[in-house]
Design a protein around this motif. Structure first.
Motif, PDB file in Angstrom:
ATOM      1  N   ASN A 129      39.535  57.839  42.248  1.00  0.00           N
ATOM      2  CA  ASN A 129      40.855  57.367  42.672  1.00  0.00           C
ATOM      3  C   ASN A 129      41.591  58.445  43.474  1.00  0.00           C
ATOM      4  O   ASN A 129      42.186  58.161  44.526  1.00  0.00           O
ATOM      5  N   MET A 130      41.533  59.685  43.002  1.00  0.00           N
ATOM      6  CA  MET A 130      42.209  60.772  43.692  1.00  0.00           C
ATOM      7  C   MET A 130      41.622  61.002  45.078  1.00  0.00           C
ATOM      8  O   MET A 130      42.348  61.153  46.072  1.00  0.00           O
ATOM      9  N   LEU A 131      40.301  61.011  45.159  1.00  0.00           N
ATOM     10  CA  LEU A 131      39.639  61.220  46.444  1.00  0.00           C
ATOM     11  C   LEU A 131      39.968  60.080  47.410  1.00  0.00           C
ATOM     12  O   LEU A 131      40.225  60.302  48.598  1.00  0.00           O
ATOM     13  N   GLY A 132      39.986  58.850  46.901  1.00  0.00           N
ATOM     14  CA  GLY A 132      40.313  57.712  47.741  1.00  0.00           C
ATOM     15  C   GLY A 132      41.715  57.793  48.313  1.00  0.00           C
ATOM     16  O   GLY A 132      41.948  57.455  49.491  1.00  0.00           O
ATOM     17  N   ILE A 133      42.665  58.254  47.509  1.00  0.00           N
ATOM     18  CA  ILE A 133      44.045  58.383  47.980  1.00  0.00           C
ATOM     19  C   ILE A 133      44.137  59.447  49.073  1.00  0.00           C
ATOM     20  O   ILE A 133      44.801  59.253  50.102  1.00  0.00           O
ATOM     21  N   LEU A 134      43.471  60.576  48.874  1.00  0.00           N
ATOM     22  CA  LEU A 134      43.505  61.647  49.874  1.00  0.00           C
ATOM     23  C   LEU A 134      42.879  61.189  51.192  1.00  0.00           C
ATOM     24  O   LEU A 134      43.426  61.452  52.278  1.00  0.00           O
TER      25      LEU A 134
END
Length: 222
Positions: A129-134
């Motif tokens: 999720n974090m990587l997708g947001i970045l």
């Protein structure tokens, strides 16, 4: 004469709840909440479950495995959101704030997460999720990948610092130390002592995240 009292049969005792990994983690988290991380031992958890320490090894690999399971339970409480490129920065702040809140609500767990790579389902879903947001924010893939480590470290460090601030007046002690320094040797520290210790944990955490994001955006644009 009084009639002899019958000894209570083991059949009269309430049946113990069956052991499981969830039961072991529940007991460990309850001890964490009341007595802190140092009190979470295999023997203490076994006593809480009315069993022997050896029986816990069926469900967790010693204390290290127990701490990992506790950490995973805490991480699993962090809600994840579908990525929205139009508000990626707000989403990232919100995700990191929820991570921070989960660790703060379980004092001591953040310290165990500082050296644990993401391997479990809950940790990997959070990383995804974090990587997708970045990436949705236009950060190039390599910078985004490295940033996940930096941001996770910020979260855990901020939570550990909050654990300390909860019991000690760190800001007040530092301010006293800074203002007590010789002004001729440390003119900037003594002049800006108030600024150096200003802000609560949430304000300082948000500032740190913004510094990282601004740097990522500038680097990706370049």
């Amino acid at each position: 004469m009084n009639a002899p009292q019958r000894q209570r049969s083991t059949r009269d005792r309430p049946a113990k709840a069956p052991l499981s990994e969830n039961a072991v983690v529940d007991a460990a988290l309850a001890i964490l909440k009341t007595d802190g991380l140092d009190a979470v031992t295999m023997r203490r958890v076994a006593t809480a479950l009315d069993t022997g320490p050896g029986s816990l090894y069926v469900y967790v690999n010693g204390r290290e495995g127990l701490l990992q399971a506790m950490q995973d339970r805490v991480i699993a409480t962090v809600d994840l959101d579908p990525v929205d490129p139009t508000q990626w920065r707000t989403q990232l702040h919100s995700l990191l704030a929820r991570m921070h809140g989960a660790f703060v609500a379980h004092p001591g767990i953040a310290a165990t997460a500082m050296t644990t790579p993401p391997r479990t389902e809950a940790a990997l879903r959070l990383l995804e999720n974090m990587l997708g947001i970045l990436l949705a924010g236009g950060i190039d893939p390599q910078r985004a990948a490295w940033a996940t480590d930096v941001l996770a470290a910020l979260v855990t460090h901020a939570a550990v610092e909050d654990d300390v601030r909860r019991t000690d007046d760190v800001g007040g002690e530092l301010h006293k130390t800074f203002t007590g320094l010789p002004a001729d040797r440390f003119p900037l520290i003594t002049t800006h002592a108030a600024q150096l210790v200003a802000g609560d944990g949430e304000q300082r955490f948000r500032f740190a995240v913004d510094v990282v994001l601004d740097g990522l955006l500038a680097g990706s644009a370049a």
